[in-house]
Motif scaffolding. Sequence first.
Motif, PDB file in Angstrom:
ATOM      1  N   TRP A 237       0.824  -1.211   0.000  1.00 35.16           N
ATOM      2  CA  TRP A 237       0.000   0.000   0.000  1.00 35.16           C
ATOM      3  C   TRP A 237       0.857   1.260   0.000  1.00 35.16           C
ATOM      4  O   TRP A 237       0.353   2.353  -0.242  1.00 35.16           O
ATOM      5  CB  TRP A 237      -0.934  -0.014   1.210  1.00 35.16           C
ATOM      6  CG  TRP A 237      -1.939  -1.105   1.109  1.00 35.16           C
ATOM      7  CD1 TRP A 237      -1.868  -2.343   1.677  1.00 35.16           C
ATOM      8  CD2 TRP A 237      -3.165  -1.089   0.375  1.00 35.16           C
ATOM      9  NE1 TRP A 237      -2.971  -3.092   1.333  1.00 35.16           N
ATOM     10  CE2 TRP A 237      -3.786  -2.342   0.535  1.00 35.16           C
ATOM     11  CE3 TRP A 237      -3.792  -0.122  -0.417  1.00 35.16           C
ATOM     12  CZ2 TRP A 237      -4.994  -2.662  -0.057  1.00 35.16           C
ATOM     13  CZ3 TRP A 237      -5.008  -0.434  -1.005  1.00 35.16           C
ATOM     14  CH2 TRP A 237      -5.607  -1.692  -0.815  1.00 35.16           C
ATOM     15  N   ALA A 238       2.139   1.124   0.244  1.00 35.24           N
ATOM     16  CA  ALA A 238       3.032   2.278   0.180  1.00 35.24           C
ATOM     17  C   ALA A 238       3.352   2.671  -1.253  1.00 35.24           C
ATOM     18  O   ALA A 238       3.928   3.738  -1.480  1.00 35.24           O
ATOM     19  CB  ALA A 238       4.327   1.973   0.933  1.00 35.24           C
ATOM     20  N   HIS A 239       2.996   1.840  -2.234  1.00 28.80           N
ATOM     21  CA  HIS A 239       3.279   2.132  -3.640  1.00 28.80           C
ATOM     22  C   HIS A 239       2.060   2.782  -4.295  1.00 28.80           C
ATOM     23  O   HIS A 239       0.982   2.190  -4.319  1.00 28.80           O
ATOM     24  CB  HIS A 239       3.642   0.850  -4.388  1.00 28.80           C
ATOM     25  CG  HIS A 239       4.949   0.262  -3.978  1.00 28.80           C
ATOM     26  ND1 HIS A 239       5.051  -0.914  -3.254  1.00 28.80           N
ATOM     27  CD2 HIS A 239       6.219   0.708  -4.187  1.00 28.80           C
ATOM     28  CE1 HIS A 239       6.327  -1.179  -3.044  1.00 28.80           C
ATOM     29  NE2 HIS A 239       7.058  -0.213  -3.588  1.00 28.80           N
ATOM     30  N   PRO A 240       2.207   3.977  -4.844  1.00 28.65           N
ATOM     31  CA  PRO A 240       1.057   4.645  -5.468  1.00 28.65           C
ATOM     32  C   PRO A 240       0.508   3.861  -6.665  1.00 28.65           C
ATOM     33  O   PRO A 240      -0.690   3.930  -6.941  1.00 28.65           O
ATOM     34  CB  PRO A 240       1.608   6.008  -5.898  1.00 28.65           C
ATOM     35  CG  PRO A 240       3.094   5.857  -5.900  1.00 28.65           C
ATOM     36  CD  PRO A 240       3.413   4.827  -4.868  1.00 28.65           C
ATOM     37  N   GLN A 241       1.352   3.118  -7.370  1.00 29.66           N
ATOM     38  CA  GLN A 241       0.856   2.319  -8.500  1.00 29.66           C
ATOM     39  C   GLN A 241      -0.124   1.258  -8.013  1.00 29.66           C
ATOM     40  O   GLN A 241      -1.145   0.996  -8.660  1.00 29.66           O
ATOM     41  CB  GLN A 241       2.022   1.645  -9.238  1.00 29.66           C
ATOM     42  CG  GLN A 241       2.957   2.606  -9.960  1.00 29.66           C
ATOM     43  CD  GLN A 241       4.107   3.063  -9.079  1.00 29.66           C
ATOM     44  OE1 GLN A 241       4.034   3.039  -7.845  1.00 29.66           O
ATOM     45  NE2 GLN A 241       5.197   3.478  -9.703  1.00 29.66           N
ATOM     46  N   PHE A 242       0.177   0.657  -6.866  1.00 28.65           N
ATOM     47  CA  PHE A 242      -0.734  -0.358  -6.323  1.00 28.65           C
ATOM     48  C   PHE A 242      -2.012   0.283  -5.810  1.00 28.65           C
ATOM     49  O   PHE A 242      -3.117  -0.250  -6.007  1.00 28.65           O
ATOM     50  CB  PHE A 242      -0.061  -1.153  -5.204  1.00 28.65           C
ATOM     51  CG  PHE A 242      -0.981  -2.149  -4.557  1.00 28.65           C
ATOM     52  CD1 PHE A 242      -1.328  -3.323  -5.218  1.00 28.65           C
ATOM     53  CD2 PHE A 242      -1.530  -1.913  -3.308  1.00 28.65           C
ATOM     54  CE1 PHE A 242      -2.193  -4.240  -4.643  1.00 28.65           C
ATOM     55  CE2 PHE A 242      -2.391  -2.821  -2.719  1.00 28.65           C
ATOM     56  CZ  PHE A 242      -2.720  -3.991  -3.397  1.00 28.65           C
ATOM     57  N   ARG A 243      -1.907   1.430  -5.157  1.00 29.39           N
ATOM     58  CA  ARG A 243      -3.107   2.091  -4.649  1.00 29.39           C
ATOM     59  C   ARG A 243      -4.031   2.496  -5.791  1.00 29.39           C
ATOM     60  O   ARG A 243      -5.258   2.419  -5.669  1.00 29.39           O
ATOM     61  CB  ARG A 243      -2.724   3.319  -3.808  1.00 29.39           C
ATOM     62  CG  ARG A 243      -1.956   2.974  -2.544  1.00 29.39           C
ATOM     63  CD  ARG A 243      -1.973   4.116  -1.527  1.00 29.39           C
ATOM     64  NE  ARG A 243      -1.395   5.345  -2.043  1.00 29.39           N
ATOM     65  CZ  ARG A 243      -0.107   5.655  -1.998  1.00 29.39           C
ATOM     66  NH1 ARG A 243       0.758   4.795  -1.485  1.00 29.39           N
ATOM     67  NH2 ARG A 243       0.338   6.809  -2.466  1.00 29.39           N
ATOM     68  N   ALA A 244      -3.448   2.910  -6.921  1.00 30.94           N
ATOM     69  CA  ALA A 244      -4.270   3.268  -8.087  1.00 30.94           C
ATOM     70  C   ALA A 244      -4.998   2.032  -8.615  1.00 30.94           C
ATOM     71  O   ALA A 244      -6.181   2.097  -8.971  1.00 30.94           O
ATOM     72  CB  ALA A 244      -3.395   3.879  -9.178  1.00 30.94           C
ATOM     73  N   LEU A 245      -4.300   0.899  -8.689  1.00 33.94           N
ATOM     74  CA  LEU A 245      -4.928  -0.339  -9.144  1.00 33.94           C
ATOM     75  C   LEU A 245      -6.024  -0.788  -8.192  1.00 33.94           C
ATOM     76  O   LEU A 245      -7.092  -1.244  -8.619  1.00 33.94           O
ATOM     77  CB  LEU A 245      -3.856  -1.427  -9.264  1.00 33.94           C
ATOM     78  CG  LEU A 245      -4.346  -2.861  -9.492  1.00 33.94           C
ATOM     79  CD1 LEU A 245      -5.124  -2.971 -10.795  1.00 33.94           C
ATOM     80  CD2 LEU A 245      -3.166  -3.832  -9.488  1.00 33.94           C
ATOM     81  N   ALA A 246      -5.806  -0.638  -6.885  1.00 28.33           N
ATOM     82  CA  ALA A 246      -6.747  -1.136  -5.885  1.00 28.33           C
ATOM     83  C   ALA A 246      -7.984  -0.255  -5.724  1.00 28.33           C
ATOM     84  O   ALA A 246      -8.956  -0.671  -5.086  1.00 28.33           O
ATOM     85  CB  ALA A 246      -6.045  -1.262  -4.532  1.00 28.33           C
ATOM     86  N   GLU A 247      -7.961   0.942  -6.304  1.00 27.06           N
ATOM     87  CA  GLU A 247      -9.112   1.830  -6.175  1.00 27.06           C
ATOM     88  C   GLU A 247     -10.347   1.189  -6.808  1.00 27.06           C
ATOM     89  O   GLU A 247     -10.308   0.714  -7.935  1.00 27.06           O
ATOM     90  CB  GLU A 247      -8.824   3.175  -6.839  1.00 27.06           C
ATOM     91  CG  GLU A 247      -9.905   4.208  -6.608  1.00 27.06           C
ATOM     92  CD  GLU A 247      -9.538   5.573  -7.185  1.00 27.06           C
ATOM     93  OE1 GLU A 247     -10.407   6.459  -7.170  1.00 27.06           O
ATOM     94  OE2 GLU A 247      -8.381   5.736  -7.637  1.00 27.06           O
ATOM     95  N   GLY A 248     -11.447   1.175  -6.084  1.00 27.94           N
ATOM     96  CA  GLY A 248     -12.663   0.546  -6.572  1.00 27.94           C
ATOM     97  C   GLY A 248     -12.782  -0.915  -6.192  1.00 27.94           C
ATOM     98  O   GLY A 248     -13.806  -1.543  -6.455  1.00 27.94           O
ATOM     99  N   PHE A 249     -11.732  -1.468  -5.575  1.00 25.81           N
ATOM    100  CA  PHE A 249     -11.753  -2.844  -5.083  1.00 25.81           C
ATOM    101  C   PHE A 249     -11.853  -2.845  -3.563  1.00 25.81           C
ATOM    102  O   PHE A 249     -11.509  -1.869  -2.906  1.00 25.81           O
ATOM    103  CB  PHE A 249     -10.479  -3.592  -5.487  1.00 25.81           C
ATOM    104  CG  PHE A 249     -10.419  -3.975  -6.936  1.00 25.81           C
ATOM    105  CD1 PHE A 249     -10.754  -5.252  -7.352  1.00 25.81           C
ATOM    106  CD2 PHE A 249     -10.013  -3.050  -7.890  1.00 25.81           C
ATOM    107  CE1 PHE A 249     -10.692  -5.608  -8.690  1.00 25.81           C
ATOM    108  CE2 PHE A 249      -9.945  -3.389  -9.230  1.00 25.81           C
ATOM    109  CZ  PHE A 249     -10.286  -4.686  -9.629  1.00 25.81           C
ATOM    110  N   THR A 250     -12.310  -3.953  -3.025  1.00 27.34           N
ATOM    111  CA  THR A 250     -12.261  -4.168  -1.584  1.00 27.34           C
ATOM    112  C   THR A 250     -11.161  -5.174  -1.307  1.00 27.34           C
ATOM    113  O   THR A 250     -11.213  -6.298  -1.815  1.00 27.34           O
ATOM    114  CB  THR A 250     -13.593  -4.713  -1.046  1.00 27.34           C
ATOM    115  OG1 THR A 250     -14.628  -3.765  -1.306  1.00 27.34           O
ATOM    116  CG2 THR A 250     -13.509  -4.956   0.452  1.00 27.34           C
ATOM    117  N   PRO A 251     -10.146  -4.815  -0.528  1.00 24.99           N
ATOM    118  CA  PRO A 251      -9.113  -5.795  -0.202  1.00 24.99           C
ATOM    119  C   PRO A 251      -9.645  -6.809   0.799  1.00 24.99           C
ATOM    120  O   PRO A 251     -10.364  -6.461   1.740  1.00 24.99           O
ATOM    121  CB  PRO A 251      -8.004  -4.946   0.417  1.00 24.99           C
ATOM    122  CG  PRO A 251      -8.704  -3.746   0.954  1.00 24.99           C
ATOM    123  CD  PRO A 251      -9.877  -3.487   0.061  1.00 24.99           C
ATOM    124  N   ALA A 252      -9.298  -8.073   0.600  1.00 28.89           N
ATOM    125  CA  ALA A 252      -9.685  -9.094   1.575  1.00 28.89           C
ATOM    126  C   ALA A 252      -9.153  -8.740   2.956  1.00 28.89           C
ATOM    127  O   ALA A 252      -9.769  -9.067   3.973  1.00 28.89           O
ATOM    128  CB  ALA A 252      -9.171 -10.465   1.138  1.00 28.89           C
TER     129      ALA A 252
END
Length: 342
Positions: free
Chosen positions: A268-283
């Motif tokens: 979650w410290a990587h902005p690329q991952f946070r952009a991908l995860a937007e709109g998803f619910t993490p388990a």
Amino acid sequence: MDPQLGHGRTVRRRRARSIVLATSATLALGLALLPHPAVTTPWLVVPLQALIPVLCLVVAVAAVAMALVRQRWAAALLAAGAAAGLVPALVPTALTADSSTAPAVAGEAGELTLLSLNAEYAGADPAALAADLEEHGVEVLVLVEADEELVGELRARGALDGLPHRTGEIPAVPQGGHAGGAVILSAHPVRSEGVLPRFAGFRHFEQPVAVVQDPELGSVRVVGVHPVPPIGRDFVPSWDETLNGLDRWQAGRAEMPLVLAGDFNASWAHPQFRALAEGFTPAAAASGPWPGPTWPVGSWVPPFTQIDHVLLRGLVPQDYRRLTFPGTDHRGILTTVTAAGA
């Protein structure tokens, strides 16, 4: 005492204090800003972002030490920087998808249990993995860094009797290479959609895509995710392109629930991952305020980062567990999901 000597000491103390304060302010500002730039040049930025939990610990210790020697402003600056750097680690507990925009589930309300694991060059202990598959009633297994030999060992133990459906055969390991393939195995019928496009030009692990036909939830698309690790000036651009490419790919596939599971080599410290995860619910949102790290396991370095994830769209996690298996330095992610809005 010579007045000039006393004055010189005072000047030196003030100068030292100013240097400490300036250094503290720089460290605090750097740590606060580090999680935000989505850059790959210089390439060291990406590994440093992965190290934010460690850097926060170092800065927190430094803040305590400074407070003990009465450098209170410096301690406050460092503590503020550490707190700012920790914010991305808290995102999983706060990030939830808007269920009103989630794709409709075709079937009835039900549950699906999924396990995602990086087998570390197919070295995960098949006996331990087989035992957990049976104990937890896993219906979908996502294996990355696997090979057909590991799959065969699981089959020989009867672990795949309940997971008879799968994506295509894992390509053979090149001579002198390491197992880097991936497979999705399922208790329910699977329609394989091949592998994700080769977003990155330099290097790319195969990432299988399958539509699982769950009798209760209906069609659920599952992706086994595995970008290359972002270490080195050649690997970092490939890692960046893969995450960005996966983000573009998922945006055009909203017709059914979607699961992205695997080793993202990103936290979650990587902005690329946070952009991908937007709109998803993490388990991990089902785990409480601190989901805990997933890597590295069994090393002289204790686990400090969460790079293994299960991201859900159109589905809601009911639980979240990290499982440890001998033979791999990653923890597996076990989650049971239900339909959004069920």
